[in-house]
Motif scaffolding. Structure first.
Motif, PDB file in Angstrom:
ATOM      1  N   LEU A   1       0.833  -1.205   0.000  1.00 53.71           N
ATOM      2  CA  LEU A   1       0.000   0.000   0.000  1.00 53.71           C
ATOM      3  C   LEU A   1       0.865   1.251   0.000  1.00 53.71           C
ATOM      4  CD1 LEU A   1      -2.673   1.520   0.247  1.00 53.71           C
ATOM      5  CD2 LEU A   1      -2.580   1.125   2.726  1.00 53.71           C
ATOM      6  N   ARG A   2       1.917   1.274   0.807  1.00 53.75           N
ATOM      7  CA  ARG A   2       2.787   2.453   0.864  1.00 53.75           C
ATOM      8  C   ARG A   2       3.429   2.721  -0.500  1.00 53.75           C
ATOM      9  NH1 ARG A   2       4.684  -0.574   5.491  1.00 53.75           N
ATOM     10  NH2 ARG A   2       3.505   0.073   7.344  1.00 53.75           N
ATOM     11  N   ILE A   3       3.852   1.644  -1.172  1.00 51.77           N
ATOM     12  CA  ILE A   3       4.461   1.807  -2.496  1.00 51.77           C
ATOM     13  C   ILE A   3       3.439   2.347  -3.487  1.00 51.77           C
ATOM     14  CG2 ILE A   3       5.407   0.516  -4.451  1.00 51.77           C
ATOM     15  CD1 ILE A   3       6.825  -1.273  -2.390  1.00 51.77           C
ATOM     16  N   CYS A   4       2.237   1.814  -3.467  1.00 44.61           N
ATOM     17  CA  CYS A   4       1.196   2.258  -4.403  1.00 44.61           C
ATOM     18  C   CYS A   4       0.759   3.699  -4.111  1.00 44.61           C
ATOM     19  CB  CYS A   4      -0.002   1.316  -4.344  1.00 44.61           C
ATOM     20  SG  CYS A   4       0.323  -0.344  -4.983  1.00 44.61           S
ATOM     21  N   ARG A   5       0.867   4.130  -2.860  1.00 45.50           N
ATOM     22  CA  ARG A   5       0.568   5.523  -2.513  1.00 45.50           C
ATOM     23  C   ARG A   5       1.679   6.478  -2.921  1.00 45.50           C
ATOM     24  NH1 ARG A   5      -1.318   4.811   3.775  1.00 45.50           N
ATOM     25  NH2 ARG A   5      -3.575   4.561   3.467  1.00 45.50           N
ATOM     26  N   GLY A   6       2.838   5.943  -3.267  1.00 47.47           N
ATOM     27  CA  GLY A   6       3.979   6.779  -3.593  1.00 47.47           C
ATOM     28  C   GLY A   6       4.793   7.186  -2.389  1.00 47.47           C
ATOM     29  N   GLU A   7       4.549   6.541  -1.245  1.00 43.32           N
ATOM     30  CA  GLU A   7       5.242   6.921  -0.015  1.00 43.32           C
ATOM     31  C   GLU A   7       6.677   6.412   0.035  1.00 43.32           C
ATOM     32  OE1 GLU A   7       2.854   5.606   3.249  1.00 43.32           O
ATOM     33  OE2 GLU A   7       1.121   6.819   2.661  1.00 43.32           O
ATOM     34  N   ARG A   8       7.030   5.486  -0.822  1.00 44.16           N
ATOM     35  CA  ARG A   8       8.385   4.947  -0.825  1.00 44.16           C
ATOM     36  C   ARG A   8       9.232   5.499  -1.982  1.00 44.16           C
ATOM     37  NH1 ARG A   8       7.933   4.211   3.900  1.00 44.16           N
ATOM     38  NH2 ARG A   8       7.707   2.179   4.934  1.00 44.16           N
ATOM     39  N   GLY A   9       8.657   6.408  -2.773  1.00 46.19           N
ATOM     40  CA  GLY A   9       9.407   6.972  -3.882  1.00 46.19           C
ATOM     41  C   GLY A   9       8.638   6.896  -5.187  1.00 46.19           C
ATOM     42  N   VAL A  10       9.258   7.418  -6.215  1.00 47.30           N
ATOM     43  CA  VAL A  10       8.607   7.531  -7.528  1.00 47.30           C
ATOM     44  C   VAL A  10       8.567   6.177  -8.223  1.00 47.30           C
ATOM     45  CG1 VAL A  10       8.758   8.596  -9.804  1.00 47.30           C
ATOM     46  CG2 VAL A  10       9.316   9.932  -7.762  1.00 47.30           C
TER      47      VAL A  10
ATOM     48  N   GLU B   1       7.663   4.984 -11.965  1.00 53.39           N
ATOM     49  CA  GLU B   1       7.388   5.467 -13.310  1.00 53.39           C
ATOM     50  C   GLU B   1       6.094   4.848 -13.847  1.00 53.39           C
ATOM     51  OE1 GLU B   1       9.308   5.131 -17.812  1.00 53.39           O
ATOM     52  OE2 GLU B   1      10.520   4.638 -16.048  1.00 53.39           O
ATOM     53  N   GLY B   2       5.213   5.699 -14.378  1.00 52.21           N
ATOM     54  CA  GLY B   2       3.970   5.221 -14.968  1.00 52.21           C
ATOM     55  C   GLY B   2       2.863   4.958 -13.971  1.00 52.21           C
ATOM     56  N   ALA B   3       3.075   5.267 -12.700  1.00 56.93           N
ATOM     57  CA  ALA B   3       2.054   5.004 -11.684  1.00 56.93           C
ATOM     58  C   ALA B   3       0.837   5.887 -11.927  1.00 56.93           C
ATOM     59  CB  ALA B   3       2.605   5.256 -10.292  1.00 56.93           C
TER      60      ALA B   3
ATOM     61  N   CYS C   1       1.245  -4.352 -11.665  1.00 59.17           N
ATOM     62  CA  CYS C   1       2.566  -4.835 -11.270  1.00 59.17           C
ATOM     63  C   CYS C   1       3.527  -3.667 -11.172  1.00 59.17           C
ATOM     64  CB  CYS C   1       3.074  -5.855 -12.294  1.00 59.17           C
ATOM     65  SG  CYS C   1       4.731  -6.498 -11.957  1.00 59.17           S
ATOM     66  N   VAL C   2       4.342  -3.674 -10.117  1.00 57.97           N
ATOM     67  CA  VAL C   2       5.422  -2.701  -9.951  1.00 57.97           C
ATOM     68  C   VAL C   2       6.744  -3.451 -10.056  1.00 57.97           C
ATOM     69  CG1 VAL C   2       6.533  -1.036  -8.427  1.00 57.97           C
ATOM     70  CG2 VAL C   2       4.023  -1.214  -8.462  1.00 57.97           C
ATOM     71  N   HIS C   3       7.579  -3.047 -10.994  1.00 58.81           N
ATOM     72  CA  HIS C   3       8.898  -3.658 -11.150  1.00 58.81           C
ATOM     73  C   HIS C   3       9.912  -2.973 -10.233  1.00 58.81           C
ATOM     74  CE1 HIS C   3       8.455  -6.093 -15.004  1.00 58.81           C
ATOM     75  NE2 HIS C   3       7.259  -5.564 -14.808  1.00 58.81           N
ATOM     76  N   TYR C   4      10.809  -3.747  -9.659  1.00 61.72           N
ATOM     77  CA  TYR C   4      11.922  -3.306  -8.825  1.00 61.72           C
ATOM     78  C   TYR C   4      11.472  -2.643  -7.518  1.00 61.72           C
ATOM     79  CZ  TYR C   4      14.141  -4.100 -13.309  1.00 61.72           C
ATOM     80  OH  TYR C   4      14.539  -4.657 -14.487  1.00 61.72           O
TER      81      TYR C   4
ATOM     82  N   VAL D   1       5.765   0.727 -13.495  1.00 62.73           N
ATOM     83  CA  VAL D   1       4.597  -0.138 -13.539  1.00 62.73           C
ATOM     84  C   VAL D   1       4.603  -0.936 -14.835  1.00 62.73           C
ATOM     85  CG1 VAL D   1       3.197   1.392 -12.112  1.00 62.73           C
ATOM     86  CG2 VAL D   1       3.106   1.600 -14.599  1.00 62.73           C
ATOM     87  N   ARG D   2       4.006  -2.102 -14.772  1.00 66.49           N
ATOM     88  CA  ARG D   2       3.804  -2.909 -15.977  1.00 66.49           C
ATOM     89  C   ARG D   2       2.469  -2.521 -16.605  1.00 66.49           C
ATOM     90  NH1 ARG D   2       4.132  -9.407 -16.057  1.00 66.49           N
ATOM     91  NH2 ARG D   2       6.321  -8.855 -16.017  1.00 66.49           N
ATOM     92  N   ARG D   3       2.445  -2.415 -17.898  1.00 60.97           N
ATOM     93  CA  ARG D   3       1.231  -2.009 -18.587  1.00 60.97           C
ATOM     94  C   ARG D   3       0.324  -3.211 -18.840  1.00 60.97           C
ATOM     95  NH1 ARG D   3       2.136   2.599 -22.974  1.00 60.97           N
ATOM     96  NH2 ARG D   3       0.084   3.094 -22.136  1.00 60.97           N
ATOM     97  N   ASP D   4      -0.968  -3.008 -18.634  1.00 66.20           N
ATOM     98  CA  ASP D   4      -1.924  -4.046 -19.019  1.00 66.20           C
ATOM     99  C   ASP D   4      -2.549  -3.633 -20.354  1.00 66.20           C
ATOM    100  OD1 ASP D   4      -4.020  -2.236 -18.552  1.00 66.20           O
ATOM    101  OD2 ASP D   4      -4.248  -2.888 -16.488  1.00 66.20           O
TER     102      ASP D   4
END
Length: 301
Positions: free
Chosen positions: A53-62, A64-66, A84-87, A291-294
């Protein structure tokens, strides 16, 4: 979470291998995959869900493509806008610690050897209606010189047929062949290309349903896919890390000028066990979280 640290001389003390290492290796060699039931505790899984959740909120950093945040949306709706978030290990100390987790790395030493490095992490958040990924082999995307590539697929939710667990073709790793791939327009899958021309039938496919906290290990040549999450509502979160022998070069990018391809060695890696024979080369920081594109986001590359 307690993990072993990597020393400055390029060594890391590997965690002890499981007592059933021989059985694990036999199953893995035969089928191309094996399950580690309950590798992580419920508390560890809960920590990783919260970190997602923190990653998806952007709390851990940028990332790309979020997708941009939406005012007033719930935590669950924030997460479900991602596929999907890579790395993520480059954003989160917890994700990096999980990449080094003894309950995962220990069994890997029985499969790969004492010296192991990791080059990629992927955080999947597949909510209802989100696509899967067509048949593919990971070694097609991440080529190792010694064919040691191994994935560790950690379930953060119970992975079932309904919510889009992995399907595998048992034994398809044994020929050591990388099959051709092509673009596709199948709406069930994301934008990744599909493998074809292999001598296996859909009827041979086996779903791998595992409980949250369990880990699926599988060979880089194993043909596998996932289908969409067809559940009425719910997430199928998973953290996937890729590992290989630290003694092997990793030609994951073009070689430097006047360098033969056989000497290409991608150095944006993390040593997780043993010794890095190429530590004298140093490390790089090349790949960035994205992010991975769907298919709903378009499949232009």
């Amino acid at each position: 979470m307690t993990v072993r640290t990597i020393e400055e001389n390029g060594r890391s003390e590997p965690p002890p291998a499981p007592t059933a290492a021989g059985d694990l290796r036999a199953r893995f060699d035969q089928d191309g995959y094996a399950v580690l039931p309950g590798a992580l505790t419920p508390d560890e899984v809960a920590e990783l869900r919260a970190e997602t959740l923190r990653i998806c909120r952007g709390e851990r950093g940028v990332v790309e493509g979020a997708p941009p945040p939406v005012a007033g949306e719930s935590d669950e709706d924030t997460v479900r806008r991602f596929l999907c978030v890579h790395y993520p290990h480059k954003l989160s100390a917890l994700m990096l610690d999980t990449m080094r987790h003894p309950a995962i790395v220990g069994p890997l030493t029985a499969l790969i050897g004492p010296d192991i490095k990791s080059m990629q992490s992927m955080l999947f958040v597949k909510s209802e209606g989100r696509p899967g990924q067509a048949w593919h082999q990971d070694e097609m995307f991440i080529p190792t010189r010694d064919r040691s590539l191994t994935a560790a697929w950690l379930a953060l939710d119970d992975a079932t047929v309904d919510n889009g667990c992995l399907w595998v073709l048992p034994g398809s790793h044994r020929p050591g062949v990388i099959y051709p791939n092509r673009e596709h327009d199948d709406a069930r899958y994301d934008c990744t290309v599909e493998s074809y021309g292999f001598p296996y039938d859909e009827a041979d496919a086996v779903p791998v349903e595992i409980a949250a906290g369990s880990v699926l290990l599988f060979n880089g040549h194993l043909l596998h896919k996932s289908l969409p999450n067809t559940g009425r509502r719910g997430l199928r979160r998973a953290l996937v890390n890729h590992y290989m022998s630290a003694s092997s070069l990793l030609p994951w990018a073009l070689p430097e000028a006047e360098q033969p391809m056989a000497q290409a060695d991608f150095r944006d890696v993390v040593l997780v066990a043993g010794r890095d024979p190429y530590a004298y080369k140093g490390l790089t920081d090349i790949r960035t979280p994205r992010v991975r594109r769907d298919r709903s986001g378009g499949c232009d590359r």
